[in-house]
Design a protein around this motif. Structure first.
Motif, PDB file in Angstrom:
ATOM      1  N   ASN A  69       7.773   6.025  10.019  1.00 23.81           N
ATOM      2  CA  ASN A  69       7.413   4.730  10.606  1.00 23.81           C
ATOM      3  C   ASN A  69       7.411   4.739  12.129  1.00 23.81           C
ATOM      4  O   ASN A  69       6.771   3.905  12.775  1.00 23.81           O
ATOM      5  CB  ASN A  69       8.379   3.651  10.134  1.00 23.81           C
ATOM      6  CG  ASN A  69       9.833   4.006  10.419  1.00 23.81           C
ATOM      7  OD1 ASN A  69      10.467   4.688   9.611  1.00 23.81           O
ATOM      8  ND2 ASN A  69      10.372   3.555  11.538  1.00 23.81           N
ATOM      9  N   SER A 100       4.180   6.725   5.955  1.00 22.35           N
ATOM     10  CA  SER A 100       4.912   5.459   5.950  1.00 22.35           C
ATOM     11  C   SER A 100       3.974   4.270   6.062  1.00 22.35           C
ATOM     12  O   SER A 100       3.062   4.251   6.899  1.00 22.35           O
ATOM     13  CB  SER A 100       5.908   5.420   7.110  1.00 22.35           C
ATOM     14  OG  SER A 100       6.490   4.125   7.211  1.00 22.35           O
ATOM     15  N   ASP A 101       4.219   3.254   5.233  1.00 21.70           N
ATOM     16  CA  ASP A 101       3.426   2.031   5.326  1.00 21.70           C
ATOM     17  C   ASP A 101       3.726   1.267   6.610  1.00 21.70           C
ATOM     18  O   ASP A 101       2.976   0.380   7.009  1.00 21.70           O
ATOM     19  CB  ASP A 101       3.648   1.139   4.099  1.00 21.70           C
ATOM     20  CG  ASP A 101       5.122   0.850   3.806  1.00 21.70           C
ATOM     21  OD1 ASP A 101       5.999   1.250   4.611  1.00 21.70           O
ATOM     22  OD2 ASP A 101       5.405   0.217   2.771  1.00 21.70           O
ATOM     23  N   ARG A 102       4.822   1.645   7.298  1.00 22.71           N
ATOM     24  CA  ARG A 102       5.196   0.970   8.543  1.00 22.71           C
ATOM     25  C   ARG A 102       4.755   1.719   9.796  1.00 22.71           C
ATOM     26  O   ARG A 102       4.973   1.239  10.913  1.00 22.71           O
ATOM     27  CB  ARG A 102       6.712   0.758   8.571  1.00 22.71           C
ATOM     28  CG  ARG A 102       7.202  -0.292   7.581  1.00 22.71           C
ATOM     29  CD  ARG A 102       8.725  -0.340   7.506  1.00 22.71           C
ATOM     30  NE  ARG A 102       9.191  -1.513   6.799  1.00 22.71           N
ATOM     31  CZ  ARG A 102       9.233  -1.653   5.478  1.00 22.71           C
ATOM     32  NH1 ARG A 102       8.807  -0.651   4.721  1.00 22.71           N
ATOM     33  NH2 ARG A 102       9.665  -2.766   4.912  1.00 22.71           N
ATOM     34  N   ARG A 147      -0.538  -1.780  10.993  1.00 20.87           N
ATOM     35  CA  ARG A 147       0.272  -0.741  10.378  1.00 20.87           C
ATOM     36  C   ARG A 147      -0.435  -0.161   9.153  1.00 20.87           C
ATOM     37  O   ARG A 147      -1.321  -0.790   8.568  1.00 20.87           O
ATOM     38  CB  ARG A 147       1.656  -1.280  10.011  1.00 20.87           C
ATOM     39  CG  ARG A 147       2.404  -1.819  11.227  1.00 20.87           C
ATOM     40  CD  ARG A 147       3.885  -1.967  10.992  1.00 20.87           C
ATOM     41  NE  ARG A 147       4.207  -3.026  10.036  1.00 20.87           N
ATOM     42  CZ  ARG A 147       5.457  -3.349   9.680  1.00 20.87           C
ATOM     43  NH1 ARG A 147       6.487  -2.686  10.195  1.00 20.87           N
ATOM     44  NH2 ARG A 147       5.686  -4.315   8.814  1.00 20.87           N
ATOM     45  N   GLY A 149       0.317   0.249   6.114  1.00 22.95           N
ATOM     46  CA  GLY A 149       0.372  -0.531   4.881  1.00 22.95           C
ATOM     47  C   GLY A 149      -0.688  -1.610   4.799  1.00 22.95           C
ATOM     48  O   GLY A 149      -1.069  -2.047   3.705  1.00 22.95           O
ATOM     49  N   LEU A 152      -3.885  -1.306   2.705  1.00 20.74           N
ATOM     50  CA  LEU A 152      -3.831  -1.648   1.286  1.00 20.74           C
ATOM     51  C   LEU A 152      -4.155  -3.122   1.051  1.00 20.74           C
ATOM     52  O   LEU A 152      -4.282  -3.561  -0.094  1.00 20.74           O
ATOM     53  CB  LEU A 152      -2.446  -1.320   0.716  1.00 20.74           C
ATOM     54  CG  LEU A 152      -1.949   0.112   0.936  1.00 20.74           C
ATOM     55  CD1 LEU A 152      -0.556   0.288   0.347  1.00 20.74           C
ATOM     56  CD2 LEU A 152      -2.913   1.129   0.338  1.00 20.74           C
ATOM     57  N   LYS A 198      -5.338   5.976   1.430  1.00 20.85           N
ATOM     58  CA  LYS A 198      -4.570   4.931   0.740  1.00 20.85           C
ATOM     59  C   LYS A 198      -3.548   5.494  -0.243  1.00 20.85           C
ATOM     60  O   LYS A 198      -2.429   4.978  -0.361  1.00 20.85           O
ATOM     61  CB  LYS A 198      -5.526   3.977   0.016  1.00 20.85           C
ATOM     62  CG  LYS A 198      -6.236   3.005   0.940  1.00 20.85           C
ATOM     63  CD  LYS A 198      -7.072   2.023   0.140  1.00 20.85           C
ATOM     64  CE  LYS A 198      -7.707   0.971   1.043  1.00 20.85           C
ATOM     65  NZ  LYS A 198      -8.514  -0.015   0.279  1.00 20.85           N
ATOM     66  N   ILE A 201      -0.088   6.458   1.257  1.00 13.35           N
ATOM     67  CA  ILE A 201       0.748   5.451   1.921  1.00 13.35           C
ATOM     68  C   ILE A 201       1.787   4.909   0.955  1.00 13.35           C
ATOM     69  O   ILE A 201       1.470   4.515  -0.176  1.00 13.35           O
ATOM     70  CB  ILE A 201      -0.141   4.307   2.448  1.00 13.35           C
ATOM     71  CG1 ILE A 201      -1.139   4.844   3.469  1.00 13.35           C
ATOM     72  CG2 ILE A 201       0.713   3.207   3.076  1.00 13.35           C
ATOM     73  CD1 ILE A 201      -2.236   3.852   3.821  1.00 13.35           C
ATOM     74  N   CYS A 202       3.048   4.881   1.400  1.00  9.69           N
ATOM     75  CA  CYS A 202       4.127   4.382   0.548  1.00  9.69           C
ATOM     76  C   CYS A 202       5.334   4.000   1.406  1.00  9.69           C
ATOM     77  O   CYS A 202       5.320   4.157   2.628  1.00  9.69           O
ATOM     78  CB  CYS A 202       4.519   5.431  -0.496  1.00  9.69           C
ATOM     79  SG  CYS A 202       5.190   6.950   0.212  1.00  9.69           S
ATOM     80  N   ASP A 203       6.364   3.516   0.752  1.00  9.44           N
ATOM     81  CA  ASP A 203       7.628   3.203   1.420  1.00  9.44           C
ATOM     82  C   ASP A 203       8.400   4.510   1.564  1.00  9.44           C
ATOM     83  O   ASP A 203       9.188   4.892   0.704  1.00  9.44           O
ATOM     84  CB  ASP A 203       8.417   2.188   0.602  1.00  9.44           C
ATOM     85  CG  ASP A 203       9.704   1.748   1.286  1.00  9.44           C
ATOM     86  OD1 ASP A 203      10.129   2.411   2.256  1.00  9.44           O
ATOM     87  OD2 ASP A 203      10.289   0.741   0.846  1.00  9.44           O
TER      88      ASP A 203
END
Length: 423
Positions: A69, A100-102, A147, A149, A152, A198, A201-203
């Motif tokens: 992030n 990171s989605d952030r 960002r 995320g 998505l 896409k 991208i994840c947490d």
């Protein structure tokens, strides 16, 4: 085991080479700050690679790589980097790479603003790589950035971008006289380069926390070095992010975790790309000989690096800022041509000697105090053990250890993965 690999000096110390080497013992490698404004050069059996955004562990098939992030990501550049790796036969899949989605997106208008500002500054420029890093980090802290995320959620992203561009174009047009960034053009860019990413991208914070709970070995890869840190570096000639090891868990997404070890990377001599004070700098034929011997040209920019002897003052400061537990000394083999090796042992500031790294303004007037150590005068690129290194090389290493207050564990004697010595 949570380990940070960080730069001790101005960057370009050889972190990518060491991450590639040491990642053999790690399950995950994380980039936790910066963007495509620096390059990590890696040479291994797969070939020679220059990585700007991807973690250097991407070249190991069994290592998961994470873009944290704390990073700023140019989607177009990342797409190109992934494409070049795939062309070279390196697998890049969502199982192999997680984003990171952030993490913040570095947009084309950030690059434009970076270039416009450097041109406005003229001779007073900071030496930016012109890749949008300062503008995008500025927008992050102004809460006007997109960002990863948001890719998505395209409809909501389009609404946010519309408002951001109304604000951003005021600066582009009214301050710099540039051409406004068009909303549709930016949306098309986001779709073209963001759509294929896409599934990556994840947490990543949750992923890394669960990995740490499971006892996985995690390596944190820094970009640049301590002297380019936004807080502790030679401000304003720094990067726009925190390059120090203490930021690694934050920039990776697991601020609840603590590092177990920090390995500091530094060259056996000094190099610097870009503007700003560089007290140990050499000039003329002496500098050109060292630059050619070390192939000192920026991996991201191709710019000739400024070079000098090992800087004790700056390196001791860098070791402290990084909290280094042990060191890797890179490019020892480059010094083999020298009969006498220059070392900057102290600075002279306002007529007084100091061994403390001063505030940036004082650095502008600092003069180096140079001493010489005996060279070894032979090729050491084939050495693979301490016993094979010449006595003068071992004496040089011992001097550095005592001077900076930290043990050297790894010595690089060439660019290839196997060209190193463990002390």
């Amino acid at each position: 085991m949570l380990t940070a690999i960080t730069g001790i000096n101005w960057g370009d110390e050889g972190k990518g080479r060491m991450v590639d080497l040491l990642s053999e013992d790690y399950d995950i490698v994380v980039r936790y700050q910066g963007g495509n404004n620096a390059g990590h050069t890696v040479v291994n059996p797969k070939g020679k690679f220059i990585l700007n955004l991807l973690p250097s562990g991407i070249l190991r098939d069994d290592v998961v790589n994470v873009m944290g992030n704390g990073m700023v990501i140019d989607l177009e550049h990342l797409a190109g980097e992934i494409g070049r790796l795939r062309k070279a036969g390196v697998e890049v899949t969502p199982e192999h790479l997680k984003i990171s989605d952030r993490a913040v997106i570095c947009m084309p208008y950030h690059v434009m603003l970076d270039c416009l500002e450097e041109e406005r500054l003229g001779d007073a420029k900071f030496g930016s790589t012109r890749r949008g890093i300062a503008p995008v980090y500025g927008d992050k802290y102004m809460k006007k950035a997109l960002r990863m995320g948001e890719l998505l959620h395209p409809e909501r992203m389009a609404q946010r971008l519309k408002g951001i561009l109304e604000w951003k174009n005021l600066t582009i047009e009214k301050v710099y006289g540039g051409q406004a960034a068009a909303l549709q053009k930016m949306l098309d860019w986001l779709k073209k380069y963001g759509e294929p990413l896409k599934s990556y991208i994840c947490d990543t914070g949750l992923y890394l926390d669960e990995a740490a709970k499971a006892g996985k070995n995690i390596m944190f890869e820094a970009q640049l070095g301590a002297l380019r840190d936004i807080d502790f570096g030679i401000y304003p000639y720094t990067s726009s992010s925190s390059t120090i090891a203490a930021y690694a868990p934050v920039g990776a997404g697991i601020p609840n975790r603590k590092l177990d070890k920090t390995i500091g990377i530094m060259k056996a001599y000094s190099t610097c790309v870009g503007e700003g004070p560089f007290t140990a700098e050499m000039f003329g034929a002496e500098a050109e000989a060292l630059r050619k011997a070390g192939g000192e040209y920026g991996a991201a920019t191709g710019r000739p690096r400024r070079v000098g002897g090992f800087d004790v003052v700056a390196s001791r400061y860098g070791v402290r800022m990084q909290g280094a537990d042990e060191l890797a000394l890179t490019k020892m083999d480059v010094l083999s041509y020298l009969e006498r090796i220059p070392v900057c042992t102290a600075y002279r500031v306002d007529g007084e000697l100091t061994q403390a790294f001063p505030f940036t303004d004082a650095l502008d007037e600092a003069q180096p105090v140079i001493e010489y150590l005996e060279g070894w005068g032979c090729d050491i690129s084939g050495c693979r053990s301490k016993e094979e290194l010449p006595a003068q090389a071992l004496a040089y290493i011992a001097y550095i250890e005592a001077a900076v207050g930290c043990k050297v564990r790894y010595v690089s004697v060439g660019p290839a993965r196997e060209q190193y010595v463990v002390l």
